[in-house]
Design an enzyme around this catalytic site. Structure first.
Site, PDB file in Angstrom:
ATOM      1  N   SER A 152       0.812  -1.217   0.000  1.00 56.11           N
ATOM      2  CA  SER A 152       0.000   0.000   0.000  1.00 56.11           C
ATOM      3  C   SER A 152       0.846   1.267   0.000  1.00 56.11           C
ATOM      4  O   SER A 152       0.488   2.261  -0.650  1.00 56.11           O
ATOM      5  CB  SER A 152      -0.928  -0.003   1.221  1.00 56.11           C
TER       6      SER A 152
ATOM      7  N   GLU B 279      11.180  -8.754  -3.865  1.00 58.39           N
ATOM      8  CA  GLU B 279      11.619  -7.492  -3.266  1.00 58.39           C
ATOM      9  C   GLU B 279      13.060  -7.581  -2.783  1.00 58.39           C
ATOM     10  O   GLU B 279      13.846  -6.645  -2.958  1.00 58.39           O
ATOM     11  CB  GLU B 279      10.694  -7.126  -2.109  1.00 58.39           C
TER      12      GLU B 279
ATOM     13  N   LYS C 267       9.648  -7.611   5.948  1.00 57.97           N
ATOM     14  CA  LYS C 267       8.838  -7.369   4.763  1.00 57.97           C
ATOM     15  C   LYS C 267       8.144  -8.674   4.370  1.00 57.97           C
ATOM     16  O   LYS C 267       8.531  -9.740   4.823  1.00 57.97           O
ATOM     17  CB  LYS C 267       9.695  -6.854   3.596  1.00 57.97           C
TER      18      LYS C 267
ATOM     19  N   LYS D 133       5.264   1.813  11.589  1.00 58.47           N
ATOM     20  CA  LYS D 133       6.171   0.725  11.203  1.00 58.47           C
ATOM     21  C   LYS D 133       7.495   0.765  11.969  1.00 58.47           C
ATOM     22  O   LYS D 133       8.299  -0.158  11.857  1.00 58.47           O
ATOM     23  CB  LYS D 133       6.448   0.790   9.694  1.00 58.47           C
TER      24      LYS D 133
END
Length: 260
Positions: free
Chosen positions: A35, A110, A101, A128
């Site tokens: 997001s 990633e 992640k 976070k």
């Protein structure tokens, strides 16, 4: 501030917009998934429309789809070989800029893209930031064959690690297992606290059936953290600096056009 955005979305947007300042004409840029990374792709779409020339390397099929929709030229890592910069989100980051992640299920691509870059920049909202990794479940991508055996080996392994929890769940998509872009499953490890992320990352990847875990150690160079009031903090782990800026934006910017 835009009345169309929540405080969290505002934080994600200003972090993404500030991170765009690191992008220069002609760069090859890794495009993250999730997001927060979506805000980056939206910002880049506007810059490309205004004349910025970059090549994007997406880390998932959904990021690639959005980039194409916004007119961002994209390529593959095999074609470009090496990247100037990767910008991505994170589920958690600690004071040393170690990351968890994989909440979006794309941590394998990633990590490959991030490690093939001169620099990795993480964009995030304040939620976070943690003192110690582990509250967010740690994703571990595993091959479907024998996944229950792999799960049992993971349970045996984490019992000897400096962690607080031991619950492991197969990630689901409705009634079926979640399938990654590579056709694999994800096991989410509810560890609560990870006392030694480096050791944990190394040990988990030794287990047969494990493809990759979601711990990013010594990969991230800069974290750009957004706040709901438009402030952003930029922490550079390599030079040891932290600076604060304020991002101002028009609530009628095109980036919000489809958010009504």
């Amino acid at each position: 501030m835009s009345a169309k955005l929540s405080a969290i979305d505002t934080a994600k947007f200003v972090a993404a917009k500030r991170a765009c300042d690191f992008i220069e004409d002609g760069m090859r840029v890794g495009l993250g998934t999730g997001s927060t990374a979506e805000w980056l792709v939206r910002c880049l779409g506007e810059l490309v429309e205004d004349g910025l020339k970059i090549t994007g390397v997406p880390t998932s099929t959904r990021t690639a789809k959005l980039a194409r929709q916004l007119g961002i030229p994209i390529s593959t890592l095999d074609e470009v070989k090496w990247l100037d910069l990767t910008i991505d989100g994170a589920d958690e980051y600690d004071p040393d800029l170690n990351l968890i992640k994989g909440g979006g299920g794309a941590h394998l691509q990633e990590k490959i893209v991030a490690t093939a870059s001169d620099r990795m920049i993480v964009i995030a909202d304040r939620t976070k930031q943690v003192d110690m990794l582990g509250a967010f479940p740690l994703p571990v991508e595993v091959i479907p064959f024998g996944w229950q055996t792999t799960k049992a080996l993971l349970e045996e392994t984490i019992a000897a690690l400096d962690v607080m929890g031991d619950r492991i769940e197969l990630r689901m998509n409705g009634d079926a297992p979640y399938i990654t872009d590579e056709g694999n499953h994800i096991l989410d490890l509810h560890l609560g606290r990870i006392g030694n992320p480096r050791q944990t990352a190394l040990v988990l990847n030794q287990i047969p059936g494990v493809v990759e875990n979601g711990l990013f150690i010594d990969i991230c160079d800069i974290v750009v953290t957004g706040n709901g009031d438009g402030r952003v903090q930029v922490k550079d782990i390599n030079v040891g600096t932290t600076q604060e800026d304020v991002i101002e934006f028009d609530e009628d910017e095109n980036i919000f056009a489809d958010l009504d």
